[in-house]
Design a protein around this motif. Structure first.
Motif, mmCIF file in Angstrom:
data_model
loop_
_atom_site.group_PDB
_atom_site.id
_atom_site.type_symbol
_atom_site.label_atom_id
_atom_site.label_comp_id
_atom_site.label_asym_id
_atom_site.label_seq_id
_atom_site.Cartn_x
_atom_site.Cartn_y
_atom_site.Cartn_z
ATOM 1 N N ARG A 53 -1.069 -2.426 -10.743
ATOM 2 C CA ARG A 53 -1.770 -3.924 -10.750
ATOM 3 C C ARG A 53 -0.534 -4.746 -10.238
ATOM 4 N N ALA A 54 0.757 -4.548 -10.322
ATOM 5 C CA ALA A 54 1.884 -5.260 -9.533
ATOM 6 C C ALA A 54 1.761 -4.940 -8.169
ATOM 7 N N ALA A 55 1.539 -3.437 -7.837
ATOM 8 C CA ALA A 55 1.416 -3.371 -6.315
ATOM 9 C C ALA A 55 0.270 -4.245 -5.844
ATOM 10 N N ASP A 56 -0.879 -4.127 -6.366
ATOM 11 C CA ASP A 56 -1.714 -5.125 -6.062
ATOM 12 C C ASP A 56 -1.668 -6.450 -5.791
ATOM 13 N N ILE A 57 -1.161 -6.970 -6.606
ATOM 14 C CA ILE A 57 -0.482 -8.556 -6.523
ATOM 15 C C ILE A 57 0.402 -8.615 -5.421
ATOM 16 N N ARG A 171 4.877 -9.894 -14.737
ATOM 17 C CA ARG A 171 4.318 -10.574 -16.041
ATOM 18 C C ARG A 171 2.800 -10.847 -15.818
ATOM 19 N N ARG A 172 2.429 -10.957 -14.476
ATOM 20 C CA ARG A 172 0.937 -11.267 -14.348
ATOM 21 C C ARG A 172 0.209 -9.685 -14.170
ATOM 22 N N ALA A 173 0.749 -8.827 -13.829
ATOM 23 C CA ALA A 173 0.455 -7.486 -13.799
ATOM 24 C C ALA A 173 0.156 -7.004 -15.172
#
Length: 464
Positions: A53-57, A171-173
């Protein structure tokens, strides 16, 4: 040093940040220790999902994140975008491979079940530099988080917005509160953080003096440490090399991040038979680079990170020329606002001069002439540093000698040195110790615990 965003292209102070006081810092350390107790119990699959998810952000917001880095560091926008993309790649690679890397390792020993189990250490302090403000952090954070550790980031004081952006992305991930925290503190707080019992290890990428101080503090506290302390990488060119290819790669490597990279090609060691032509093409290529606003699409070379960086680099160039080197191009700070220094070429480098003994952190290429392969290896190894290096030759016997005899942590043949998650990264000599990336990344901040389970002896009365 103030914790502030200062635009290196204009000298304008964009935003200032108040450092954490002792009470706020203590709360963050307590939160890290508490977060670790829960995070270490999560599965690799859970951790990998969050890292993806962090990678996507990172991919989705690459342009906005890149503009923060260019604003704070002065690297070209294109290079900042590429850096964010590399971080996304690193997150995905460690999400994919860490469970396998940290799987139990069985040992064939009579008398029981014996294996090594890798278990996380706890909160890890990462002291990171400004030159690759995202990648330097993610190349630590991605494997450490996947291993079950938690991160505490003490970033360079001139990239506070990059530091806070990294924490925000994670955090957002979905990473739990306290799993990764940015500590807005000055360098004076580092020794106390390392000594704190809640912190279990430390990693630093930075200068040699800073590395010595951190290593001493970690040693005193008996804690694991990893140091990457820069380098003065050799770039060897032999007569069999494709000269056009060698020159273009020498310029690309030396000018990466406006010349401010630990693994830039800093010492160009060229066989005497081709040195005149190499120097001619090198100077022409350096002079053709466009210097200007790092946000502009057509800029090749932006400003250095700070006025101090310009002053230090210029003094090194002046002292090297005063010692007897020849200046082929550049060599004077550019007038006007901003921290601009032109692409510069030095040759006939005297022994003992700054270009010989020190790391030149900026767009300055130093050229040596080698009589033969033996002389090239001698010059390459005549350095207190030993991070990376490259050699350009089609001769397989020369390739083998460079691989075996050049004293560096990394040697690339017909390719300039770079870091990528698939291969180990680190140096020898005064370039530090330990390794990052590849399998070394997840295995660095773990307890390699030996487990021996002896068989339970069965009494005759227990079995019918």
């Amino acid at each position: 040093m103030a914790i502030a965003t200062i635009n290196p292209a204009t000298g304008e102070t964009v935003r200032e940040f108040a450092p954490l006081d002792d009470g706020a810092l203590d709360k963050k350390l307590a939160l890290a220790a508490e977060a670790f107790r829960g995070w270490r119990a999560t599965s690799y699959a859970e951790r990998a999902d969050l890292l993806r998810r962090a990678a996507d952000i990172l991919d989705d917001e690459a342009d906005a994140l890149a503009r923060i880095a260019t604003l704070e560091v002065g690297k070209t926008l294109a290079s900042s975008v590429a850096e964010v993309g590399k971080c996304a790649k690193g997150c995905r690679w460690f999400a994919e491979h860490t469970e396998e890397i940290l799987a139990d390792v069985p040992h064939e020993v009579p008398g029981g079940e014996v294996f090594t189990r890798y278990q996380p250490l706890g909160p890890v302090l990462a002291i990171m530099p400004w030159n690759f403000p995202y990648w330097q952090v993610f190349r630590f954070a991605a494997p450490a988080l996947m291993a079950g550790d938690v991160g505490l980031l003490k970033h360079a004081s001139n990239v506070p917005q990059c530091a806070l952006a990294i924490e925000d992305v994670l955090r957002r991930a979905g990473f739990p509160d306290g799993t990764f925290q940015t500590l807005l503190v000055g360098s004076g707080a580092i020794e106390g953080i390392i000594a704190d019992d809640r912190v279990r290890a430390v990693t630093l990428t930075g200068s040699e003096p800073a590395g010595r101080q951190v290593a001493a503090a970690a040693g005193k506290a008996v804690k694991t440490s990893v140091l990457e302390l820069g380098g003065s990488d050799p770039f060897i060119v032999m007569p069999s090399a494709d000269l056009d290819d060698a020159v273009s790669n020498a310029i690309a490597s030396r000018m990466l991040n406006n010349g401010q990279s630990c693994i830039n090609a800093k010492r160009l060691i060229v066989h005497a038979d081709i040195a005149d032509e190499f120097e001619r093409r090198l100077v022409a290529g350096m002079e053709a680079l466009r210097i200007g606003d790092p946000m502009a699409d057509d800029t090749d070379c932006g400003p250095l990170a700070s006025p101090d960086a310009v002053q230090t680099l210029h003094q090194q160039v002046r002292d090297t020329v005063a010692a007897g080197a020849r200046l082929l191009t550049g060599g004077e700070p550019l007038p006007g606002p901003g921290n601009f220094y032109p692409p510069t070429v030095l040759t006939d480098i005297p022994d003992g001069s700054p270009a010989h003994r020190e790391e030149l952190f900026g767009p300055v290429a130093s050229v040596w002439r080698a009589r033969d392969v033996d002389d090239a290896i001698r010059i390459a190894n005549d350095s207190t540093f030993g991070l990376g290096g490259s050699a350009w030759t089609r001769d397989e016997s020369e390739q083998r000698r460079f691989v075996d005899e050049v004293e560096t942590g990394m040697i690339y043949i017909n390719k300039f040195t770079e870091s990528t998650p698939e291969v180990p990264f680190g140096g020898v000599k005064n370039s530090g110790y330990g390794r990052e990336l590849a399998a070394f990344g997840p295995r660095t901040f773990v307890n390699a615990k030996t487990v021996w389970v002896a068989p339970t002896e069965q009494r005759s009365g227990d079995v019918e």
